[in-house]
Design a protein around this motif. Structure first.
Motif, PDB file in Angstrom:
ATOM      1  N   PHE A  26       0.840  -1.193   0.000  1.00  0.00           N
ATOM      2  CA  PHE A  26       0.000   0.000   0.000  1.00  0.00           C
ATOM      3  C   PHE A  26       0.876   1.245   0.000  1.00  0.00           C
ATOM      4  N   ALA A  27       0.284   2.363  -0.412  1.00  0.00           N
ATOM      5  CA  ALA A  27       0.960   3.661  -0.327  1.00  0.00           C
ATOM      6  C   ALA A  27       0.264   4.465   0.769  1.00  0.00           C
ATOM      7  N   ARG A  28       1.024   5.069   1.653  1.00  0.00           N
ATOM      8  CA  ARG A  28       0.459   5.884   2.747  1.00  0.00           C
ATOM      9  C   ARG A  28       0.195   7.288   2.204  1.00  0.00           C
ATOM     10  N   VAL A  29      -1.106   7.656   2.128  1.00  0.00           N
ATOM     11  CA  VAL A  29      -1.462   8.950   1.535  1.00  0.00           C
ATOM     12  C   VAL A  29      -1.987   9.902   2.605  1.00  0.00           C
ATOM     13  N   ALA A  30      -1.655  11.173   2.471  1.00  0.00           N
ATOM     14  CA  ALA A  30      -2.191  12.214   3.359  1.00  0.00           C
ATOM     15  C   ALA A  30      -3.439  12.795   2.708  1.00  0.00           C
ATOM     16  N   ILE A  31      -4.514  12.886   3.485  1.00  0.00           N
ATOM     17  CA  ILE A  31      -5.744  13.508   2.989  1.00  0.00           C
ATOM     18  C   ILE A  31      -6.255  14.498   4.039  1.00  0.00           C
ATOM     19  N   ALA A  32      -7.352  15.228   3.675  1.00  0.00           N
ATOM     20  CA  ALA A  32      -7.876  16.237   4.600  1.00  0.00           C
ATOM     21  C   ALA A  32      -9.289  15.925   5.071  1.00  0.00           C
ATOM     22  N   ASN A  33      -9.995  15.072   4.370  1.00  0.00           N
ATOM     23  CA  ASN A  33     -11.422  14.813   4.632  1.00  0.00           C
ATOM     24  C   ASN A  33     -12.245  16.058   4.327  1.00  0.00           C
ATOM     25  N   GLU A  34     -12.169  16.518   3.089  1.00  0.00           N
ATOM     26  CA  GLU A  34     -12.893  17.695   2.608  1.00  0.00           C
ATOM     27  C   GLU A  34     -13.549  17.315   1.290  1.00  0.00           C
ATOM     28  N   PRO A  35     -14.752  16.752   1.342  1.00  0.00           N
ATOM     29  CA  PRO A  35     -15.419  16.307   0.105  1.00  0.00           C
ATOM     30  C   PRO A  35     -15.620  17.465  -0.865  1.00  0.00           C
ATOM     31  N   PRO A  36     -15.586  17.347  -2.155  1.00  0.00           N
ATOM     32  CA  PRO A  36     -15.371  16.067  -2.856  1.00  0.00           C
ATOM     33  C   PRO A  36     -13.906  15.769  -3.157  1.00  0.00           C
ATOM     34  N   PHE A  37     -12.982  16.585  -2.617  1.00  0.00           N
ATOM     35  CA  PHE A  37     -11.559  16.307  -2.869  1.00  0.00           C
ATOM     36  C   PHE A  37     -11.156  15.017  -2.170  1.00  0.00           C
ATOM     37  N   THR A  38     -11.513  14.926  -0.870  1.00  0.00           N
ATOM     38  CA  THR A  38     -11.147  13.753  -0.072  1.00  0.00           C
ATOM     39  C   THR A  38     -12.281  13.519   0.922  1.00  0.00           C
ATOM     40  N   ALA A  39     -12.520  12.263   1.269  1.00  0.00           N
ATOM     41  CA  ALA A  39     -13.609  11.986   2.216  1.00  0.00           C
ATOM     42  C   ALA A  39     -13.328  10.691   2.960  1.00  0.00           C
ATOM     43  N   VAL A  40     -13.687  10.656   4.241  1.00  0.00           N
ATOM     44  CA  VAL A  40     -13.583   9.434   5.047  1.00  0.00           C
ATOM     45  C   VAL A  40     -14.970   9.179   5.636  1.00  0.00           C
ATOM     46  N   ALA A  41     -15.548   8.016   5.276  1.00  0.00           N
ATOM     47  CA  ALA A  41     -16.892   7.689   5.778  1.00  0.00           C
ATOM     48  C   ALA A  41     -16.805   7.210   7.228  1.00  0.00           C
ATOM     49  N   ALA A  42     -17.979   7.084   7.852  1.00  0.00           N
ATOM     50  CA  ALA A  42     -18.018   6.664   9.274  1.00  0.00           C
ATOM     51  C   ALA A  42     -17.356   5.292   9.464  1.00  0.00           C
ATOM     52  N   ASP A  43     -17.428   4.474   8.402  1.00  0.00           N
ATOM     53  CA  ASP A  43     -16.809   3.133   8.512  1.00  0.00           C
ATOM     54  C   ASP A  43     -15.324   3.153   8.134  1.00  0.00           C
ATOM     55  N   GLY A  44     -14.792   4.376   7.892  1.00  0.00           N
ATOM     56  CA  GLY A  44     -13.361   4.499   7.603  1.00  0.00           C
ATOM     57  C   GLY A  44     -13.027   4.433   6.126  1.00  0.00           C
TER      58      GLY A  44
END
Ligand code: 6CS
Length: 283
Positions: free
Chosen positions: A40-58
């Motif tokens: 896997f590649a470890r990626v940095a995100i922000a959780n700012e839809p629609p650019f990046t998003a993390v759902a409640a289930d991860g």
């Protein structure tokens, strides 16, 4: 030199050549091999839809991670593992080895281009304001905020909107660092800020989900550039970045790139109309 001595020298030289040729690829190519082995590649995100998003289930989604996941798969790296970071902490985290790449909509700007190895452009967007219905302070630009001593702007720490506000002359004490979209919206609703600024697609996503008739959007922010992000690799990992770019170019060519980003509202044509050199020199 007698023939025996010559043959000994020649055998030694060819043995040396065999060792050199068999040597692993350059350190940079090793990075891809390392990620393949890691799985896997470890990626940095922000959780700012629609650019990046993390759902409640991860589950991680958003246009930036989705493009990266597909490209890494094509490179033989099975998946991505995301960690949420403030924009201002992403590059230091990458440089410290906590991430293999930033896939978060981190817009290309000269100072960032000097610190990382960006891929070619992926997601482009203008800037927007979320503010009280009727725009009571008449804010349509960062300069308007600077010119109104009562106007307070909320923006991500280390982000582009914070920088644009400061550069427009908004004093530090009227630029409030906001950790995420939900906090920004709440602060706006509670009157702790007068305007919350993010890229257009992020603000539209946030405001449409809030469904609050007392909030409206001003987009685009007058006088602010359209920015584009790229995947941001560590300086020294240019071979990995180049391999990423080869697959990105194939996906742009085949239409697979548009199939991933356009359902999120992004324009493939916008990303394909420019390049890293232009974006890193601009502004
Ligand atoms: O690159 C940045 O700084 C900005 N990018 C996004 C996707 N959101 C806000 C942030 O300030």
């Amino acid at each position: 030199m007698n023939i025996k001595h010559f043959l000994t020298m020649a055998a030694g030289a060819s043995a040396l050549m065999a060792i050199v040729l068999a040597a692993p690829a350059s350190a940079a190519d090793d990075k891809l091999e390392e990620l393949k082995g890691q799985g896997f590649a470890r990626v940095a995100i922000a959780n700012e839809p629609p650019f990046t998003a993390v759902a409640a289930d991860g589950k991680v989604s958003g246009a930036a991670p989705d493009v990266a996941r597909e490209i890494f798969k094509r490179l033989g790296v099975e998946d991505i593992v995301a960690s949420i970071s403030e924009y201002g902490a992403m590059i230091p985290g990458l440089q410290a080895g906590r991430h293999d790449v930033i896939t978060a909509g981190l817009f290309m700007k000269p100072e960032r281009c000097a610190a990382v190895a960006y891929s070619q452009p992926i997601l482009c967007d203008a800037e927007a304001f979320a503010l009280k219905k009727g725009n009571p302070l008449g804010l349509t630009s960062y300069k308007d905020i600077a010119d109104n001593p009562d106007a307070r702007i909320g923006a991500p720490g280390g982000g582009t909107e914070e920088k644009l506000a400061l550069e427009a002359g908004v004093p530090r004490d009227r630029v409030i660092v906001v950790p995420d979209g939900q906090s920004g919206l709440k602060m706006l609703q509670d009157g702790r800020i007068d305007v919350y600024s993010l890229p257009v697609l992020s603000i539209n996503d946030l405001v449409s989900k809030a469904n609050d008739p007392n909030i409206e959007v001003v987009a685009p922010v007058e006088g602010a550039p359209v920015y584009c992000d790229g995947a941001a690799f560590r300086k020294g990992d240019e071979a990995l970045r180049d391999a990423f770019d080869v697959e990105l170019a194939k996906m742009k060519e085949s239409g697979d790139f548009a199939k991933i980003i356009e359902p999120y509202g992004f324009s493939a044509a916008a990303a394909m109309s420019t390049d890293r050199e232009k974006l890193c020199a601009a502004q």
